[in-house]
Motif scaffolding. Sequence first.
Motif, mmCIF file in Angstrom:
data_model
loop_
_atom_site.group_PDB
_atom_site.id
_atom_site.type_symbol
_atom_site.label_atom_id
_atom_site.label_comp_id
_atom_site.label_asym_id
_atom_site.label_seq_id
_atom_site.Cartn_x
_atom_site.Cartn_y
_atom_site.Cartn_z
ATOM 1 N N THR A 188 3.071 18.375 -33.098
ATOM 2 C CA THR A 188 2.638 18.670 -31.882
ATOM 3 C C THR A 188 2.028 17.458 -31.373
ATOM 4 N N ALA A 189 1.518 17.721 -30.388
ATOM 5 C CA ALA A 189 1.572 16.952 -29.261
ATOM 6 C C ALA A 189 -0.240 17.075 -28.313
ATOM 7 N N PHE A 190 -1.197 17.171 -27.801
ATOM 8 C CA PHE A 190 -2.362 17.100 -28.122
ATOM 9 C C PHE A 190 -3.368 16.060 -27.628
ATOM 10 N N ASN A 191 -4.292 17.302 -26.704
ATOM 11 C CA ASN A 191 -5.523 15.916 -26.273
ATOM 12 C C ASN A 191 -6.963 15.885 -26.518
ATOM 13 N N VAL A 192 -8.071 15.489 -26.744
ATOM 14 C CA VAL A 192 -8.747 16.573 -27.270
ATOM 15 C C VAL A 192 -9.709 15.071 -26.907
ATOM 16 N N GLY A 251 -2.773 12.479 -19.622
ATOM 17 C CA GLY A 251 -2.630 11.885 -18.032
ATOM 18 C C GLY A 251 -3.112 10.363 -18.073
ATOM 19 N N TRP A 252 -4.378 10.534 -18.322
ATOM 20 C CA TRP A 252 -5.838 9.006 -18.618
ATOM 21 C C TRP A 252 -3.990 8.063 -19.073
ATOM 22 N N ARG A 253 -3.615 8.394 -19.590
ATOM 23 C CA ARG A 253 -2.948 7.152 -20.629
ATOM 24 C C ARG A 253 -2.252 6.248 -19.472
ATOM 25 N N SER A 254 -1.364 7.451 -18.825
ATOM 26 C CA SER A 254 -0.904 6.252 -17.425
ATOM 27 C C SER A 254 -1.665 6.397 -16.011
ATOM 28 N N GLY A 255 -2.680 7.268 -16.433
ATOM 29 C CA GLY A 255 -3.805 6.705 -14.823
ATOM 30 C C GLY A 255 -3.992 7.610 -13.955
ATOM 31 N N ARG A 263 0.775 -1.623 0.073
ATOM 32 C CA ARG A 263 0.093 0.743 0.328
ATOM 33 C C ARG A 263 1.043 1.440 -0.195
ATOM 34 N N ARG A 264 1.950 1.087 0.203
ATOM 35 C CA ARG A 264 2.717 2.366 0.536
ATOM 36 C C ARG A 264 3.151 2.654 -0.678
ATOM 37 N N ARG A 265 2.798 2.163 -1.709
ATOM 38 C CA ARG A 265 4.007 1.923 -3.233
ATOM 39 C C ARG A 265 2.574 2.297 -4.219
ATOM 40 N N TRP A 266 1.871 2.200 -3.955
ATOM 41 C CA TRP A 266 0.170 2.402 -4.534
ATOM 42 C C TRP A 266 0.275 3.895 -5.518
ATOM 43 N N PHE A 267 0.643 4.453 -4.958
ATOM 44 C CA PHE A 267 0.671 5.263 -6.204
ATOM 45 C C PHE A 267 1.232 5.168 -7.738
ATOM 46 N N GLY A 268 2.864 4.723 -7.136
ATOM 47 C CA GLY A 268 3.742 4.646 -8.589
ATOM 48 C C GLY A 268 2.660 3.185 -8.826
ATOM 49 N N GLY A 269 2.080 1.579 -8.451
ATOM 50 C CA GLY A 269 1.808 0.866 -9.111
ATOM 51 C C GLY A 269 0.611 0.967 -9.671
ATOM 52 N N ALA A 270 -0.395 1.604 -9.207
ATOM 53 C CA ALA A 270 -1.750 2.672 -10.156
ATOM 54 C C ALA A 270 -1.840 2.774 -10.643
ATOM 55 N N ILE A 271 -0.593 3.712 -10.732
ATOM 56 C CA ILE A 271 -0.236 4.234 -12.560
ATOM 57 C C ILE A 271 0.475 3.117 -13.990
#
Length: 311
Positions: free
Chosen positions: A177-181, A236-240, A78-86
């Motif tokens: 470029t890079a953009f999200n729609v 950011g949705w691509r990495s959760g 649980r200490r690593r939930w942030f990275g694990g969730a991504i």
Amino acid sequence: MPDEPNRAAEARAIDWLVRQRDPAFDDWDGFTEWLAEDASHAAVYDAIASLDRDLDALPRTPPIAMIAEAPPPRRLSRRRWFGGAIAAALIGAVGLSVPGLLGSDGRIETAAGEHRAITLADGSTIDINGGSVIEIDDDRPRFARLESGEAMFRVAHRDGDPFVVETGGARIVDLGTAFNVVRRDRTTSVAVSEGVVLYNPDRDNVRLTAGKGLDARDGASAPPVVKDVDIAHVGGWRSGLLVYNGAPLSVVAEDLRRTAAIQIRIAPNAAAVSFRGALIVDKDRGRTVADLAALSGTRAERRGEGWILTR
């Protein structure tokens, strides 16, 4: 368990971290008071900040033309939930090249929670979120149409040959470029992380540089609303990772349905609640919903296959 970290403290630490990215942030007294509330808060914040710095080292997109296979199930600390969730958010993402894998009409449809990545003939890539419909035209290699849902575009530069994305009645023109729609409920949202795009050059002619975005409503008499966006969180949705600054709960619920197939209904008495903070798409979807409830001041109740948020 007695050594399990405090989930509320972790969620609050993420919120502080996101808020501090804003150059106008000035609530340092509040931040100091939160740290002083509990001796564990400083350690939790430091751990989250350290993991956040590692995000830039993650791939921007899932591997192209490959299927990412889910690793054997395991219980993360649980200490690593942030990275694990991504990392978990990338499981099940699908990459494909265009030839032979699209519908005969160039149409791609993704189910809720399904992510795909495609590479076009010119080297441009499109990451497609769940619950989306996008069309590619073989006769127009520098064109795509987002009928609904969400997609992240990384466009290969070609002088004098712009890449065009159509959605609703709008045209988004880009040279490299890079953009999200996002296309939802007769509204188009654009966020730029690299380069420059033009929104409706023949009508609104809004120029968006990196760090800028807009929201435009179909048929609105007012011009599109231009806003600042955090480059690090575009797509950011691509990495959760989903970050909001005052979004209606209905928008957050729709994003969670599209990105992670999480079904959330908003009770009428919570319809006016806005959400400001960051959400991590956890393997345990209930944890993500619990974080949303804690940070929005609502209560999450399980209803069938989904949840309902109430005041």
